[in-house]
Design an enzyme around this catalytic site. Structure first.
Site, PDB file in Angstrom:
ATOM      1  CB  SER A 135     -10.556  34.947 128.747  1.00 15.09           C
ATOM      2  OG  SER A 135     -10.930  35.526 129.977  1.00 15.09           O
ATOM      3  CE1 TYR A 149      -7.774  42.651 130.301  1.00 13.38           C
ATOM      4  CE2 TYR A 149      -7.331  41.535 132.377  1.00 13.38           C
ATOM      5  CZ  TYR A 149      -7.234  41.585 130.992  1.00 13.38           C
ATOM      6  OH  TYR A 149      -6.605  40.566 130.321  1.00 13.38           O
ATOM      7  CE  LYS A 153      -9.612  40.021 128.460  1.00 12.74           C
ATOM      8  NZ  LYS A 153      -9.650  39.639 127.020  1.00 12.74           N
TER       9      LYS A 153
END
Length: 277
Positions: A135, A149, A153
């Site tokens: 991660s 993004y 994650k």
């Protein structure tokens, strides 16, 4: 230490490459995935008996299952599955094309989910194993200009945290790896920028990410080899840490984000209870 066998997605660069080099050097076996075979020709030549390669785009669900099955068939047992393949997409969301948005989620989130889904039957059959999910500190904190993004994650962290509870009784453990900025190709090589830059965002915080590919920017603080070693060492820790924070910048960003969230939550304690029956 006894020889171990690892399955790692995306070994042509970044942490995948660093992990593979360290593991092969110490005599472990690696089943690695690449987009093209010639991406790691040097490793193939140096470790022909220890390195098995599968060509894989993790957004191809059918191929994910096929490659994972072939990797387990090749080695018989795989001790550690590493979800490493991924990249960052940067810019304000309305500057991104629909295709860019889909590709980010399909790679970082859905790709990781399907690798785990494909590996679990094998891990159950062999009586256990460990899953490492790459991660980022961006899975617990946020910056402007990185909404997709962060979505990928934060999503994968929720998936892995819940899955860890599902598979613990089966002897399978999970660690979510949360590095800070590192001197890999992430920023200058694989990072993508939103295609449709809008003047409305020229003076906004999101515009800062337009410079992310600039090689003139100061290097990130993290040493990728040290990070890779720490990831490898974590496999020897029992019980497995659910999260592995790597980098002073990662610690600082996550500490600030979690502190702010906890403060906001505690301020709503009384209000929250007013909706109980």
């Amino acid at each position: 230490m006894a020889q171990q066998t690892w399955f790692i997605t995306g070994i042509s660069s970044g942490f995948g490459r660093n992990l593979s080099e360290l593991l092969l050097e110490r005599g472990d076996r690696v089943a690695g995935t690449v987009r093209t075979h010639d991406a790691v020709t040097d490793l193939q030549e140096r470790y022909p008996e220890l390195l098995w390669l599968g060509v894989l785009d993790v957004t191809d669900i059918g191929a994910v299952h096929e490659v994972v099955d072939r990797a387990f068939a090749q080695w018989g047992r795989i001790d550690v599955v590493v979800n490493n393949a991924g990249y960052g997409l940067f810019g304000a969301v309305e500057e991104m094309t629909d295709a860019q948005i889909a590709a980010q989620i399909n790679t970082n989130l859905l790709g990781s989910i399907h690798v785990v889904k494909a590996a679990l039957p094998h891990l159950r059959a062999q009586g256990g194993g460990r899953i490492l999910q790459l991660s980022s500190y961006g899975g617990q904190s946020t910056n402007p200009g990185a909404s997709l993004y962060h979505a990928s994650k934060w999503g994968v962290e929720g998936f892995m945290e819940s899955t860890a509870k599902d598979v613990a009784p089966l002897g399978i453990s999970v660690t979510i790896v949360e590095p800070g900025g590192a001197r890999t190709e992430f920023r200058t090589g694989s990072a993508q920028l939103a295609e449709n830059k809008l003047a409305a965002y020229d003076d906004s915080p999101a515009a800062m990410t337009r410079m992310i590919n600039d090689p003139a920017l100061p290097p990130s603080p993290g040493d990728p080899v040290k990070i890779a070693r720490a990831i490898i060492d974590s496999v020897g820790v029992d019980p497995a840490p659910l999260r592995l924070v790597l980098g002073s910048d990662a610690y600082s960003a996550m500490h600030q984000g979690l502190t702010e969230r906890l403060k906001a939550l505690e301020a709503q304690r009384d209000q929250a209870g007013r909706t109980d029956a």
